[in-house]
Design an enzyme around this catalytic site. Structure first.
Site, PDB file in Angstrom:
ATOM      1  N   ALA A 192      54.026  24.190  64.312  1.00 18.94           N
ATOM      2  CA  ALA A 192      52.959  23.165  64.733  1.00 18.94           C
ATOM      3  C   ALA A 192      52.370  23.199  65.863  1.00 18.94           C
ATOM      4  O   ALA A 192      51.173  22.997  66.115  1.00 18.94           O
ATOM      5  CB  ALA A 192      53.960  21.566  64.690  1.00 18.94           C
TER       6      ALA A 192
ATOM      7  N   ASP B 140      50.617  30.744  51.781  1.00 22.14           N
ATOM      8  CA  ASP B 140      50.939  32.383  52.238  1.00 22.14           C
ATOM      9  C   ASP B 140      49.653  32.238  53.083  1.00 22.14           C
ATOM     10  O   ASP B 140      48.295  32.472  52.768  1.00 22.14           O
ATOM     11  CB  ASP B 140      50.656  33.171  51.020  1.00 22.14           C
ATOM     12  CG  ASP B 140      50.865  34.385  51.377  1.00 22.14           C
ATOM     13  OD1 ASP B 140      50.481  34.879  52.569  1.00 22.14           O
ATOM     14  OD2 ASP B 140      51.491  35.302  50.527  1.00 22.14           O
ATOM     15  N   HIS B 141      49.861  32.239  54.601  1.00 22.29           N
ATOM     16  CA  HIS B 141      48.739  32.311  55.415  1.00 22.29           C
ATOM     17  C   HIS B 141      47.824  33.333  55.379  1.00 22.29           C
ATOM     18  O   HIS B 141      46.632  33.495  55.772  1.00 22.29           O
ATOM     19  CB  HIS B 141      49.288  32.034  56.864  1.00 22.29           C
ATOM     20  CG  HIS B 141      50.178  33.310  57.423  1.00 22.29           C
ATOM     21  ND1 HIS B 141      51.369  33.358  57.329  1.00 22.29           N
ATOM     22  CD2 HIS B 141      49.573  34.092  58.235  1.00 22.29           C
ATOM     23  CE1 HIS B 141      51.741  34.403  58.100  1.00 22.29           C
ATOM     24  NE2 HIS B 141      50.641  35.016  58.349  1.00 22.29           N
TER      25      HIS B 141
ATOM     26  N   HIS C  58      52.723  38.426  50.954  1.00 23.49           N
ATOM     27  CA  HIS C  58      51.716  38.765  51.470  1.00 23.49           C
ATOM     28  C   HIS C  58      51.259  40.135  50.910  1.00 23.49           C
ATOM     29  O   HIS C  58      49.827  40.197  50.576  1.00 23.49           O
ATOM     30  CB  HIS C  58      51.748  39.048  53.101  1.00 23.49           C
ATOM     31  CG  HIS C  58      52.022  37.905  54.023  1.00 23.49           C
ATOM     32  ND1 HIS C  58      51.988  36.648  53.712  1.00 23.49           N
ATOM     33  CD2 HIS C  58      53.218  37.996  54.822  1.00 23.49           C
ATOM     34  CE1 HIS C  58      52.943  35.767  54.355  1.00 23.49           C
ATOM     35  NE2 HIS C  58      53.549  36.640  55.358  1.00 23.49           N
TER      36      HIS C  58
HETATM   37  P1  NAD Z   1      61.215  25.778  64.859  1.00 24.84           P
HETATM   38  O1  NAD Z   1      62.603  26.103  64.713  1.00 24.84           O
HETATM   39  O2  NAD Z   1      60.285  26.298  66.034  1.00 24.84           O
HETATM   40  O3  NAD Z   1      60.873  24.300  64.531  1.00 24.84           O
HETATM   41  C1  NAD Z   1      61.780  23.420  63.354  1.00 24.84           C
HETATM   42  C2  NAD Z   1      61.582  21.964  63.328  1.00 24.84           C
HETATM   43  O4  NAD Z   1      62.218  21.455  62.317  1.00 24.84           O
HETATM   44  C3  NAD Z   1      61.591  21.345  64.760  1.00 24.84           C
HETATM   45  O5  NAD Z   1      60.419  20.396  65.041  1.00 24.84           O
HETATM   46  C4  NAD Z   1      62.915  20.689  64.599  1.00 24.84           C
HETATM   47  O6  NAD Z   1      62.976  19.541  65.231  1.00 24.84           O
HETATM   48  C5  NAD Z   1      62.900  20.205  63.074  1.00 24.84           C
HETATM   49  N1  NAD Z   1      64.208  20.070  62.491  1.00 24.84           N
HETATM   50  C6  NAD Z   1      65.291  20.933  62.505  1.00 24.84           C
HETATM   51  N2  NAD Z   1      66.142  20.349  61.818  1.00 24.84           N
HETATM   52  C7  NAD Z   1      65.712  19.320  61.551  1.00 24.84           C
HETATM   53  C8  NAD Z   1      66.761  17.866  60.897  1.00 24.84           C
HETATM   54  N3  NAD Z   1      67.919  18.179  60.603  1.00 24.84           N
HETATM   55  N4  NAD Z   1      65.973  17.006  61.069  1.00 24.84           N
HETATM   56  C9  NAD Z   1      64.657  16.663  61.310  1.00 24.84           C
HETATM   57  N5  NAD Z   1      64.001  17.730  61.867  1.00 24.84           N
HETATM   58  C10 NAD Z   1      64.765  18.914  62.072  1.00 24.84           C
HETATM   59  O7  NAD Z   1      60.537  26.535  63.135  1.00 24.84           O
HETATM   60  P2  NAD Z   1      58.978  27.064  63.113  1.00 24.84           P
HETATM   61  O8  NAD Z   1      58.788  28.429  63.744  1.00 24.84           O
HETATM   62  O9  NAD Z   1      57.920  26.075  63.653  1.00 24.84           O
HETATM   63  O10 NAD Z   1      58.922  27.154  61.550  1.00 24.84           O
HETATM   64  C11 NAD Z   1      58.714  26.050  60.569  1.00 24.84           C
HETATM   65  C12 NAD Z   1      58.839  26.758  59.350  1.00 24.84           C
HETATM   66  O11 NAD Z   1      57.452  27.464  59.131  1.00 24.84           O
HETATM   67  C13 NAD Z   1      59.525  27.782  58.809  1.00 24.84           C
HETATM   68  O12 NAD Z   1      59.901  27.407  57.434  1.00 24.84           O
HETATM   69  C14 NAD Z   1      59.163  29.114  59.122  1.00 24.84           C
HETATM   70  O13 NAD Z   1      59.677  30.086  58.024  1.00 24.84           O
HETATM   71  C15 NAD Z   1      57.653  28.540  58.639  1.00 24.84           C
HETATM   72  N6  NAD Z   1      56.809  29.704  59.484  1.00 24.84           N
HETATM   73  C16 NAD Z   1      56.699  29.802  60.777  1.00 24.84           C
HETATM   74  C17 NAD Z   1      55.786  30.561  61.478  1.00 24.84           C
HETATM   75  C18 NAD Z   1      55.561  30.564  62.950  1.00 24.84           C
HETATM   76  O14 NAD Z   1      54.460  31.143  63.358  1.00 24.84           O
HETATM   77  N7  NAD Z   1      56.154  29.700  63.761  1.00 24.84           N
HETATM   78  C19 NAD Z   1      54.859  31.350  60.604  1.00 24.84           C
HETATM   79  C20 NAD Z   1      54.994  31.384  59.334  1.00 24.84           C
HETATM   80  C21 NAD Z   1      55.897  30.349  58.715  1.00 24.84           C
END
Ligand code: NAD
Length: 489
Positions: free
Chosen positions: A10, A169-170, A232
């Site tokens: 985010a 799928d970015h 990908h």
């Molecule tokens: P992160 O661990 O940084 O964030 C996880 C979020 O989930 C946090 O906001 C946390 O508060 C919330 N969360 C966790 N457990 C919770 C619960 N029980 N109740 C409510 N909220 C809860 O993860 P991220 O890196 O932002 O990734 C999120 C998703 O996106 C994953 O599926 C990851 O595979 C995918 N993704 C991430 C990236 C990246 O660049 N970070 C890239 C591709 C895909």
């Protein structure tokens, strides 16, 4: 609503992308974003978090207060129904305040184990009952193998129909991946040659210089095959290999892509070794810095059997592609960070410029996906003075060169597509299902046979020797991804 709004994705991608859309006028003033996450934050804390992430991302001070005023926060416990009731009340209030007409997008930027519970509660607590559209955006990974993906799909389909689901799928949001279709279908030059009569092989490389970093725990269970190939890499194969769709609509494009997945030569436990090889990085040196091997990384088993590199030969058994290998390779801790596609054309039937000491190079079409964006066509021209010698010349188009236009971030395009209801650049369940069944045979076989060679490539290299042998045996070689100078290859 962004579930996981305090997370990394985010912060780095979603908030800056939304802001870019707003700046360009693609989002009107009638919008609100609810950040949903576990932490006990106030609206104001969240707003200042959003503001910081956007300003860091754009790298300059801009007045973004009006934009950020549309952001709200809801502290949330995924499995607690009361959380959803509070979220529903806030959504309904904002719906009225901003005249949103019941249109809602639920973006799940969270670990996949929560997807099923969240979608179920969204429905049972009435968040999906609105007078407008409701769409669900799901981050990867979509399952861990076919059975888990099927289970997840069944769960989310209880609350959302297939046409409401946007599986991210970015890579499909990347400018040059989207350009594969334009290069093929908007140029008289290529499509007539786009088949086994004129193309000898296609190579797709996605290499990273980074190691596993902090993601050891996740990566140990995933590996390069699940993390990169299932989604990908195979998506790029399908875009390169599909038949021209009758229209560029979501259904038509998807139906052509699905046919490619169906035509992929099936893997069996007895042919995996012939078509796929795996690697794991050892310690080494990446761009002048000494780095540890995979087994020494945090949260990684010192005897890990997880692959950080995959190379494979994908055969597409249809009329257009019979006999043309699609070579794919992807890995961590490689020489360079690059994603590139090289389309190698066959030799001309009779080479009038044949020179025994200086064989002529084949024509290559190189699609640069990242970090550079562009296309290079490698041709042969006559060398001045010497009647019989040719020299390679390149025709290059680079996106960077065009009036300094910054191409939009993949997430910006995908968020915009989702708001407009265009799911073409998201993956349909049929594609997910077929790509898992392709990959599952390989992963099952690899998991049942511990690699005795691991680690088998030094950090900072282009992967194990076996990856070169995979092409050698067919009379080909990998074209370099970095500093692509055919004359020196
Ligand atoms: P992160 O661990 O940084 O964030 C996880 C979020 O989930 C946090 O906001 C946390 O508060 C919330 N969360 C966790 N457990 C919770 C619960 N029980 N109740 C409510 N909220 C809860 O993860 P991220 O890196 O932002 O990734 C999120 C998703 O996106 C994953 O599926 C990851 O595979 C995918 N993704 C991430 C990236 C990246 O660049 N970070 C890239 C591709 C895909």
């Amino acid at each position: 609503m962004i579930f996981g709004a305090t997370g990394d994705l985010a912060k780095r991608k979603l908030f800056p992308s939304l802001y870019q859309l707003y700046r360009k006028g693609e989002i009107s003033k009638n919008f609100a974003v609810i950040g949903v996450a576990r932490r006990d934050w106030s609206h104001d804390t969240f707003k200042s978090h959003v503001k910081d992430s956007i300003l860091t991302s754009i790298g300059k001070d801009e007045n973004i207060d009006e934009f950020v005023s549309h952001f709200y926060y809801q502290s949330h416990d995924v499995s607690d129904s009361n959380s959803y009731v509070e979220l529903r009340n806030l959504s309904n209030d904002l719906d009225e305040k901003y005249d949103l007409q019941g249109n809602r997008i639920f973006y799940l930027a969270m670990a996949p184990e929560f997807f099923g519970t969240i979608t179920e509660k969204l429905k049972t607590e009435g968040l999906t009952e609105t007078g407008g559209y409701t769409r669900l955006v799901i981050e990867k990974p979509f399952g861990h193998d076919l059975p888990s993906a099927e289970k997840l799909n069944e769960q989310i389909r209880q609350s959302f129909s297939e046409d409401q689901i946007y599986r991210i799928d970015h890579y499909l949001g990347k400018n040059m991946v989207q350009n594969i279709e334009a290069i093929r279908f908007a140029n008289a030059l290529f499509e007539p040659l786009w088949n086994n009569r004129y193309i000898s092989n296609i190579q797709i490389t996605s290499s990273e210089t980074l190691g596993v970093e902090e993601r050891g725990r996740y990566y140990e269970k995933s590996g390069a095959l699940r993390d990169m190939v299932q989604n990908h890499m195979l998506q790029m194969v399908s875009l390169l290999a599909m038949e021209p769709p009758i229209k560029l609509t979501t259904d038509e494009v998807r139906s052509e892509k699905v046919k490619v997945f169906r035509a992929m030569r099936e893997m069996t436990s007895s042919n995996v070794d012939e078509f796929f090889i795996r690697g794991q990085y050892d310690n080494g040196e990446v761009q002048g810095t000494k780095v540890a091997g995979y087994r020494e990384e945090p949260n990684v088993d010192p005897n890990s059997n997880t692959e950080t590199y995959v190379a494979g030969k994908v055969l597409i058994d249809n009329f257009r592609w019979a006999g043309v290998p699609f070579y794919i390779r992807t890995g961590k801790r490689m020489t360079a960070k690059a994603t590139k596609i090289v389309v190698e054309f066959k030799e001309i039937p009779m080479n009038l410029y044949y020179h025994p000491e200086k064989p002529q190079h084949p024509n290559l079409l190189v699609i640069h996906i990242q970090p550079d964006e562009g296309v290079t066509l490698h041709l042969n021209a006559k060398k001045s003075g010497d009647k019989l010698k040719t020299t390679p010349v390149n025709l290059s188009y680079s996106n960077k060169g065009i009036n300094g236009i910054n191409t939009p971030e993949a997430y910006e395009k995908l968020l915009f597509d989702c708001m407009r209801g265009d799911a073409t650049n998201f993956t349909h369940w049929d594609e997910v299902k077929l790509s898992w069944s392709f990959v599952d045979t390989i992963s099952t076989y690899w998991e049942s046979t511990t690699s005795k060679e691991f680690p088998n490539y030094p950090a900072g290299s282009m992967g194990p020797k076996a990856a070169d042998e995979l092409l050698d045996q067919d009379g080909f070689k990998w074209w370099p991804v970095d500093g692509f100078d055919v004359d020196n290859c």
